[in-house]
Design an enzyme around this catalytic site. Structure first.
Site, PDB file in Angstrom:
ATOM      1  N   GLY A  22     -26.623 -13.620  15.324  1.00 55.05           N
ATOM      2  CA  GLY A  22     -27.805 -14.402  14.999  1.00 55.05           C
ATOM      3  C   GLY A  22     -28.666 -13.716  13.962  1.00 55.05           C
ATOM      4  O   GLY A  22     -28.376 -12.608  13.502  1.00 55.05           O
ATOM      5  N   THR A  65     -24.057 -22.192  -6.212  1.00 54.45           N
ATOM      6  CA  THR A  65     -24.499 -22.627  -7.540  1.00 54.45           C
ATOM      7  C   THR A  65     -25.199 -21.504  -8.297  1.00 54.45           C
ATOM      8  O   THR A  65     -25.392 -21.601  -9.511  1.00 54.45           O
ATOM      9  CB  THR A  65     -25.436 -23.851  -7.431  1.00 54.45           C
ATOM     10  OG1 THR A  65     -25.696 -24.351  -8.743  1.00 54.45           O
ATOM     11  CG2 THR A  65     -26.763 -23.492  -6.781  1.00 54.45           C
ATOM     12  N   ASN A 104     -19.249  -7.505   3.590  1.00 52.10           N
ATOM     13  CA  ASN A 104     -20.579  -7.051   3.175  1.00 52.10           C
ATOM     14  C   ASN A 104     -20.560  -5.910   2.166  1.00 52.10           C
ATOM     15  O   ASN A 104     -21.621  -5.417   1.764  1.00 52.10           O
ATOM     16  CB  ASN A 104     -21.386  -6.607   4.401  1.00 52.10           C
ATOM     17  CG  ASN A 104     -21.751  -7.766   5.300  1.00 52.10           C
ATOM     18  OD1 ASN A 104     -21.983  -8.880   4.825  1.00 52.10           O
ATOM     19  ND2 ASN A 104     -21.790  -7.529   6.606  1.00 52.10           N
ATOM     20  N   SER A 164     -29.656  -7.326  11.728  1.00 53.40           N
ATOM     21  CA  SER A 164     -28.667  -6.277  11.994  1.00 53.40           C
ATOM     22  C   SER A 164     -27.829  -5.925  10.769  1.00 53.40           C
ATOM     23  O   SER A 164     -27.250  -4.838  10.703  1.00 53.40           O
ATOM     24  CB  SER A 164     -27.759  -6.677  13.158  1.00 53.40           C
ATOM     25  OG  SER A 164     -27.137  -7.927  12.924  1.00 53.40           O
ATOM     26  N   HIS A 173     -25.242 -13.892   5.834  1.00 55.05           N
ATOM     27  CA  HIS A 173     -24.394 -12.921   6.533  1.00 55.05           C
ATOM     28  C   HIS A 173     -25.096 -12.337   7.757  1.00 55.05           C
ATOM     29  O   HIS A 173     -24.427 -11.995   8.745  1.00 55.05           O
ATOM     30  CB  HIS A 173     -23.986 -11.802   5.571  1.00 55.05           C
ATOM     31  CG  HIS A 173     -22.917 -12.219   4.600  1.00 55.05           C
ATOM     32  ND1 HIS A 173     -22.009 -11.337   4.052  1.00 55.05           N
ATOM     33  CD2 HIS A 173     -22.600 -13.435   4.088  1.00 55.05           C
ATOM     34  CE1 HIS A 173     -21.186 -11.997   3.244  1.00 55.05           C
ATOM     35  NE2 HIS A 173     -21.547 -13.266   3.238  1.00 55.05           N
ATOM     36  N   ASP A 174     -26.399 -12.215   7.698  1.00 56.92           N
ATOM     37  CA  ASP A 174     -27.135 -11.725   8.860  1.00 56.92           C
ATOM     38  C   ASP A 174     -27.050 -12.722  10.016  1.00 56.92           C
ATOM     39  O   ASP A 174     -26.753 -12.352  11.151  1.00 56.92           O
ATOM     40  CB  ASP A 174     -28.599 -11.478   8.486  1.00 56.92           C
ATOM     41  CG  ASP A 174     -29.405 -10.887   9.642  1.00 56.92           C
ATOM     42  OD1 ASP A 174     -28.891  -9.974  10.324  1.00 56.92           O
ATOM     43  OD2 ASP A 174     -30.543 -11.336   9.874  1.00 56.92           O
ATOM     44  N   VAL A 188     -23.790 -13.076  12.306  1.00 54.42           N
ATOM     45  CA  VAL A 188     -23.382 -11.982  13.201  1.00 54.42           C
ATOM     46  C   VAL A 188     -24.539 -11.676  14.152  1.00 54.42           C
ATOM     47  O   VAL A 188     -25.584 -11.195  13.729  1.00 54.42           O
ATOM     48  CB  VAL A 188     -23.005 -10.719  12.405  1.00 54.42           C
ATOM     49  CG1 VAL A 188     -22.470  -9.641  13.357  1.00 54.42           C
ATOM     50  CG2 VAL A 188     -21.971 -11.041  11.339  1.00 54.42           C
ATOM     51  N   ASP A 227     -28.570 -26.106  -8.931  1.00 57.72           N
ATOM     52  CA  ASP A 227     -28.360 -27.514  -9.249  1.00 57.72           C
ATOM     53  C   ASP A 227     -27.053 -28.006  -8.629  1.00 57.72           C
ATOM     54  O   ASP A 227     -26.437 -27.314  -7.809  1.00 57.72           O
ATOM     55  CB  ASP A 227     -28.359 -27.725 -10.773  1.00 57.72           C
ATOM     56  CG  ASP A 227     -27.368 -26.817 -11.492  1.00 57.72           C
ATOM     57  OD1 ASP A 227     -26.349 -26.442 -10.877  1.00 57.72           O
ATOM     58  OD2 ASP A 227     -27.603 -26.485 -12.671  1.00 57.72           O
TER      59      ASP A 227
END
Length: 326
Positions: A72, A192, A93, A76, A66-67, A70, A252
């Site tokens: 890069g 997984t 988030n 943030s 997630h970082d 947004v 796995d």
């Protein structure tokens, strides 16, 4: 060469240098001289605490994902907001965990080497080390990222693929980050491990469309079991669901097998089977070895960790990961 062509050649050279500079400045053991114990401090903290909370590995790898999607990989996602408009406040988030864990690591590193190790690098290293500590694959994490100071809720909402994504949306959002269909399939493999909640599944079970109550791409037996034992109503937003039932603590190939059986938890999981290229990739993974999956997953994780990174003078080193101006 004519003057105009020389100018064009120079412009192209500068442009290539601009695109390549951030990636080139990331390097293995970036803190070897400035903070030689940095990576050991991170791995030691994880080894000390992750066995008491092995379920934290999934949220930490999700935080890294997630970082990077947004602005890069710039840390943030960790920033707190006083106005309710930071990435943390965005719908994708709201269920993220591990912020305090990352902040504690940052405190240890600030004590060892003040204003040296970025929050962005801590996220990247912590995601890898937490997965390794729980028996999952390792991957290269070149460091040298610097932190951003802008964190915007709307940008997170617009750039992070929601669990309701169809294939077109997934392809577009991944392509926006320079990631291809192979990366999409492999990075989805992180499902997984970890859990979600009925809030991400209820629409598929009870309110899929105006004409169809249940998502037809969902295995009917699996759906019936969820309705009977887990998500018993459309309004259940809190019950925990395993993303890879029976194997959520093992990194796995089980997730891909479930996707092929139409038992992927999210619409975005089912969407991977709607494209012939990604469906073939999943079948190849299932018919291959776990070692082959680990190696391919590692390459995509390293690639994602380089997305739009800030290096050199383009970013800062925040002294507190949760505070933009620190």
């Amino acid at each position: 060469m004519k003057p105009l062509n020389i100018a064009v050649a120079l412009a192209v050279t500068v442009l290539i240098g601009t695109f390549g500079s951030s990636e080139a400045q990331l390097q293995m053991n970036f803190y070897g001289k400035s903070c030689p114990n940095a990576e050991k401090i991170i791995s030691d903290h994880i080894q000390k605490h992750i066995h008491h909370g092995p379920s934290l590995a999934a949220p930490l790898i999700r935080m890294h994902f997630h970082d990077c999607f947004v602005r890069g990989c710039d840390g943030s996602v960790l920033i707190n907001s006083t106005s309710g408009n930071a990435e943390k406040d965005s719908a994708p988030n709201l269920t993220l965990r591990g912020f305090g864990f990352v902040e504690r690591i940052k405190t240890l590193l600030e004590a060892e080497c003040p204003k040296t190790v970025s929050c962005a690098d801590i996220i990247a290293l912590t995601a890898r080390d937490a997965v390794v500590a729980t028996g999952g694959p390792s991957w290269r994490v070149p460091t040298g990222r610097r932190d951003g100071r802008i964190s915007n809720s709307t940008e997170a909402f617009n750039n992070i693929p929601p669990p309701t994504s169809n294939f077109t949306t997934l392809q577009r959002l991944f392509a926006n980050q320079g990631l291809n269909l192979k990366d999409l399939v492999l990075l989805s493999g992180a499902h997984t491990i970890g859990v979600s909640h009925c809030s991400s599944m209820n629409t598929r079970l009870y309110n899929f469309s105006t004409t169809v109550k249940q998502d037809p791409s969902l295995d009917t037996e699996y759906a019936a079991n969820l309705k009977a034992n887990k998500c018993k109503s459309l309004n259940d937003n809190t019950t925990i669901l395993e993303m890879d039932p029976g194997s959520r603590r093992s990194f796995d190939l089980s997730y891909y097998r479930l996707v092929l059986k139409r038992r992927g938890l999210f619409q975005s999981d089912a969407a991977l089977t709607t494209n012939s290229a990604t469906l073939k990739m999943i079948n190849d993974l299932v018919n291959g070895s776990e070692e082959k999956f680990y190696k391919a997953f590692a390459k995509s994780m390293e690639k994602m960790g380089r997305v739009k990174v800030k290096t050199g003078s383009s970013g800062v080193i925040r002294t507190r990961c949760s505070v933009a101006g620190s």
